[in-house]
Write a protein that holds these residues in place. Sequence first.
Motif, PDB file in Angstrom:
ATOM      1  N   MET A  73       0.843  -1.156   0.000  1.00 51.39           N
ATOM      2  CA  MET A  73       0.000   0.000   0.000  1.00 51.39           C
ATOM      3  C   MET A  73       0.897   1.230   0.000  1.00 51.39           C
ATOM      4  O   MET A  73       1.943   1.239   0.621  1.00 51.39           O
TER       5      MET A  73
ATOM      6  N   GLU B  41       6.183   3.354   0.434  1.00 52.18           N
ATOM      7  CA  GLU B  41       5.504   2.097   0.748  1.00 52.18           C
ATOM      8  C   GLU B  41       5.072   2.123   2.214  1.00 52.18           C
ATOM      9  O   GLU B  41       5.818   2.562   3.084  1.00 52.18           O
TER      10      GLU B  41
ATOM     11  N   GLN C  51       3.136  -0.338   5.223  1.00 53.58           N
ATOM     12  CA  GLN C  51       2.574  -1.627   5.594  1.00 53.58           C
ATOM     13  C   GLN C  51       1.112  -1.435   5.985  1.00 53.58           C
ATOM     14  O   GLN C  51       0.709  -0.368   6.429  1.00 53.58           O
ATOM     15  N   PHE C  52       0.314  -2.472   5.825  1.00 52.03           N
ATOM     16  CA  PHE C  52      -1.064  -2.413   6.279  1.00 52.03           C
ATOM     17  C   PHE C  52      -1.045  -2.336   7.795  1.00 52.03           C
ATOM     18  O   PHE C  52      -0.161  -2.874   8.448  1.00 52.03           O
ATOM     19  N   SER C  53      -2.008  -1.645   8.356  1.00 46.46           N
ATOM     20  CA  SER C  53      -2.028  -1.476   9.801  1.00 46.46           C
ATOM     21  C   SER C  53      -3.435  -1.693  10.350  1.00 46.46           C
ATOM     22  O   SER C  53      -4.423  -1.612   9.624  1.00 46.46           O
TER      23      SER C  53
ATOM     24  N   SER D  86      -5.697  -2.090  -5.526  1.00 45.30           N
ATOM     25  CA  SER D  86      -5.813  -2.069  -4.062  1.00 45.30           C
ATOM     26  C   SER D  86      -6.284  -3.417  -3.533  1.00 45.30           C
ATOM     27  O   SER D  86      -5.741  -3.929  -2.553  1.00 45.30           O
TER      28      SER D  86
ATOM     29  N   GLU E 247      -3.469  -6.031  -3.969  1.00 41.34           N
ATOM     30  CA  GLU E 247      -2.397  -5.824  -2.985  1.00 41.34           C
ATOM     31  C   GLU E 247      -2.804  -6.354  -1.623  1.00 41.34           C
ATOM     32  O   GLU E 247      -2.018  -6.985  -0.924  1.00 41.34           O
ATOM     33  N   TRP E 248      -4.051  -6.076  -1.234  1.00 42.93           N
ATOM     34  CA  TRP E 248      -4.518  -6.536   0.072  1.00 42.93           C
ATOM     35  C   TRP E 248      -4.584  -8.057   0.124  1.00 42.93           C
ATOM     36  O   TRP E 248      -4.145  -8.667   1.089  1.00 42.93           O
TER      37      TRP E 248
ATOM     38  N   ALA F 261      -2.834 -10.168  -1.697  1.00 46.87           N
ATOM     39  CA  ALA F 261      -1.458 -10.672  -1.723  1.00 46.87           C
ATOM     40  C   ALA F 261      -0.808 -10.520  -0.350  1.00 46.87           C
ATOM     41  O   ALA F 261      -0.096 -11.410   0.119  1.00 46.87           O
ATOM     42  N   TRP F 262      -1.060  -9.399   0.315  1.00 41.47           N
ATOM     43  CA  TRP F 262      -0.514  -9.172   1.655  1.00 41.47           C
ATOM     44  C   TRP F 262      -1.018 -10.239   2.626  1.00 41.47           C
ATOM     45  O   TRP F 262      -0.287 -10.698   3.473  1.00 41.47           O
ATOM     46  N   ARG F 263      -2.265 -10.662   2.438  1.00 40.25           N
ATOM     47  CA  ARG F 263      -2.853 -11.696   3.290  1.00 40.25           C
ATOM     48  C   ARG F 263      -2.402 -13.097   2.875  1.00 40.25           C
ATOM     49  O   ARG F 263      -2.769 -14.075   3.498  1.00 40.25           O
ATOM     50  N   GLY F 264      -1.647 -13.190   1.784  1.00 42.11           N
ATOM     51  CA  GLY F 264      -1.181 -14.490   1.323  1.00 42.11           C
ATOM     52  C   GLY F 264      -2.183 -15.208   0.450  1.00 42.11           C
ATOM     53  O   GLY F 264      -2.132 -16.420   0.304  1.00 42.11           O
TER      54      GLY F 264
END
Length: 101
Positions: free
Chosen positions: A1, A11, A13-15, A84, A87-88, A90-93
């Motif tokens: 993000m 860049e 990180q998600f928070s 968006s 990305e979210w 992918a961040w969660r796997g």
Amino acid sequence: MLKVEDRHVVEQQFSWSIDLPDLTADEASQAVSAIKGRGLASDPLLVDPAVFLTLHLDRESVETLLTGLAAGPANAVSNSLKESFEEWLAWRGVDPDCDNE
């Protein structure tokens, strides 16, 4: 993000965030002041629902919206939302291109 910091895109990180439903504007402002006062967050964001639409979407909803966006015509708005969502996920796997059932 991505976020803008000193006029540069960096860049981020998600928070975690906190949703405190049914507050008045004054109560929300008091909550922000308390959070700042205790040093729990340096820059909490007061979100006015008359100005911002905040979506709290679960994985299944994001995947459904992503599928719908992929089926429609591409434009700057749909491409931004797709990015968006991807990305979210992918961040969660989660691989947005495969069935994650």
